[in-house]
Motif scaffolding. Sequence first.
Motif, PDB file in Angstrom:
ATOM      1  N   THR A   1      -3.480  13.817  -2.979  1.00  0.00           N
ATOM      2  CA  THR A   1      -3.821  13.181  -1.700  1.00  0.00           C
ATOM      3  C   THR A   1      -4.610  11.889  -1.862  1.00  0.00           C
ATOM      4  OG1 THR A   1      -5.732  14.681  -1.554  1.00  0.00           O
ATOM      5  CG2 THR A   1      -3.737  15.310  -0.360  1.00  0.00           C
ATOM      6  N   ARG A   2      -4.979  11.541  -3.068  1.00  0.00           N
ATOM      7  CA  ARG A   2      -5.610  10.235  -3.267  1.00  0.00           C
ATOM      8  C   ARG A   2      -4.640   9.097  -2.975  1.00  0.00           C
ATOM      9  NH1 ARG A   2      -8.120  13.554  -6.886  1.00  0.00           N
ATOM     10  NH2 ARG A   2     -10.383  13.388  -7.073  1.00  0.00           N
ATOM     11  N   VAL A   3      -3.340   9.363  -3.109  1.00  0.00           N
ATOM     12  CA  VAL A   3      -2.352   8.340  -2.795  1.00  0.00           C
ATOM     13  C   VAL A   3      -2.051   8.309  -1.305  1.00  0.00           C
ATOM     14  CG1 VAL A   3      -0.202   9.674  -2.997  1.00  0.00           C
ATOM     15  CG2 VAL A   3      -0.241   7.288  -3.735  1.00  0.00           C
ATOM     16  N   GLY A   4      -2.465   9.365  -0.582  1.00  0.00           N
ATOM     17  CA  GLY A   4      -2.219   9.466   0.851  1.00  0.00           C
ATOM     18  C   GLY A   4      -1.765  10.861   1.228  1.00  0.00           C
TER      19      GLY A   4
ATOM     20  N   SER B   1       3.769   6.086   4.275  1.00  0.00           N
ATOM     21  CA  SER B   1       3.134   5.111   3.391  1.00  0.00           C
ATOM     22  C   SER B   1       2.803   5.723   2.028  1.00  0.00           C
ATOM     23  CB  SER B   1       1.863   4.550   4.034  1.00  0.00           C
ATOM     24  OG  SER B   1       0.931   5.591   4.296  1.00  0.00           O
ATOM     25  N   SER B   2       2.575   7.044   1.987  1.00  0.00           N
ATOM     26  CA  SER B   2       2.284   7.711   0.715  1.00  0.00           C
ATOM     27  C   SER B   2       3.479   7.628  -0.227  1.00  0.00           C
ATOM     28  CB  SER B   2       1.920   9.175   0.962  1.00  0.00           C
ATOM     29  OG  SER B   2       0.823   9.293   1.852  1.00  0.00           O
ATOM     30  N   TYR B   3       4.659   7.839   0.312  1.00  0.00           N
ATOM     31  CA  TYR B   3       5.870   7.827  -0.507  1.00  0.00           C
ATOM     32  C   TYR B   3       6.236   6.403  -0.916  1.00  0.00           C
ATOM     33  CZ  TYR B   3       5.894  12.570   1.100  1.00  0.00           C
ATOM     34  OH  TYR B   3       5.520  13.861   1.352  1.00  0.00           O
ATOM     35  N   ALA B   4       5.973   5.445  -0.032  1.00  0.00           N
ATOM     36  CA  ALA B   4       6.189   4.051  -0.391  1.00  0.00           C
ATOM     37  C   ALA B   4       5.270   3.650  -1.548  1.00  0.00           C
ATOM     38  CB  ALA B   4       5.949   3.154   0.822  1.00  0.00           C
ATOM     39  N   ALA B   5       4.025   4.130  -1.507  1.00  0.00           N
ATOM     40  CA  ALA B   5       3.068   3.818  -2.568  1.00  0.00           C
ATOM     41  C   ALA B   5       3.494   4.444  -3.892  1.00  0.00           C
ATOM     42  CB  ALA B   5       1.672   4.304  -2.183  1.00  0.00           C
ATOM     43  N   ILE B   6       3.982   5.684  -3.842  1.00  0.00           N
ATOM     44  CA  ILE B   6       4.439   6.344  -5.067  1.00  0.00           C
ATOM     45  C   ILE B   6       5.663   5.620  -5.629  1.00  0.00           C
ATOM     46  CG2 ILE B   6       5.461   8.451  -5.999  1.00  0.00           C
ATOM     47  CD1 ILE B   6       3.693  10.021  -4.073  1.00  0.00           C
TER      48      ILE B   6
ATOM     49  N   ARG C   1       6.430   2.527  -5.356  1.00  0.00           N
ATOM     50  CA  ARG C   1       5.984   1.295  -6.012  1.00  0.00           C
ATOM     51  C   ARG C   1       5.346   1.595  -7.366  1.00  0.00           C
ATOM     52  NH1 ARG C   1       4.228   0.141  -0.709  1.00  0.00           N
ATOM     53  NH2 ARG C   1       2.070   0.717  -1.272  1.00  0.00           N
ATOM     54  N   ALA C   2       4.598   2.681  -7.424  1.00  0.00           N
ATOM     55  CA  ALA C   2       3.878   3.016  -8.655  1.00  0.00           C
ATOM     56  C   ALA C   2       4.825   3.409  -9.786  1.00  0.00           C
ATOM     57  CB  ALA C   2       2.889   4.146  -8.390  1.00  0.00           C
ATOM     58  N   ILE C   3       5.898   4.107  -9.471  1.00  0.00           N
ATOM     59  CA  ILE C   3       6.787   4.597 -10.523  1.00  0.00           C
ATOM     60  C   ILE C   3       7.905   3.611 -10.848  1.00  0.00           C
ATOM     61  CG2 ILE C   3       6.270   6.973  -9.879  1.00  0.00           C
ATOM     62  CD1 ILE C   3       9.019   7.192  -8.631  1.00  0.00           C
ATOM     63  N   GLY C   4       8.128   2.626  -9.973  1.00  0.00           N
ATOM     64  CA  GLY C   4       9.170   1.643 -10.219  1.00  0.00           C
ATOM     65  C   GLY C   4      10.534   2.160  -9.798  1.00  0.00           C
TER      66      GLY C   4
END
Length: 219
Positions: free
Chosen positions: A140-143, A149-154, A156-159
């Motif tokens: 949950t630190r990513v959201g 927005s949490s999945y969009a952030a992940i 981006r993080a994994i490419g």
Amino acid sequence: MIHSIITDIEGTTTPISFVHRVLFPYARERLAGFLAQSPDHPALADVPAPKLETLLGWIDRDEKITSLKTIQGEIWKQGYESGELQGEIYPDVPPTLRRWARAGIRLFVYSSGSVPAQKLLFGHTPEGDLTPLFQAYFDTRVGQKRDSSSYAAIARAIGGTPKETLFLSDVEAELDAAASAGLATCQLVRPQDAPVPSKQHKTASDFDGVAKAFGLPGA
């Protein structure tokens, strides 16, 4: 073509009953002792007084609060390392994860449980240590798991591109959020956990079913 898979844990790789029957009671019974031994733990800074009563209330309501998940993870760590706890994984999960990893598919975990707790569960299973199969873990630190927005952030993080990333969960609201971020989705409908099958997402009763639904290496 799916190049990356993000999996939930509870109800997806692990029976919901294991969390509520084993993990939550284990942490609850040892919470007072943890507070006495670690009164200055950083996670307690975000817990309102009275801390024990607050944490017990959060446990009883299954709140997805990062500080609670961190503290539970610390208690579970002691249990796994002592041998009192062992991670429970559906039998179809380890062999399928290994086939996917051998095929070059990148594997990730996203759960409301803390990252250390995730690693403990996958690191202490009847099938051995599964943690080397995963490239990264998210909590949950990513959201929150019902926020797109949490999945969009992940992603981006994994490419890679979102459409090449598959998210697995038993919860339709989480799948809705992932789909809103452009990810492919599949609901695990395991009979033991009795989720309501989705009409908006592909469904599978096990990881072999996921493989068949998306043309991935399977049994």
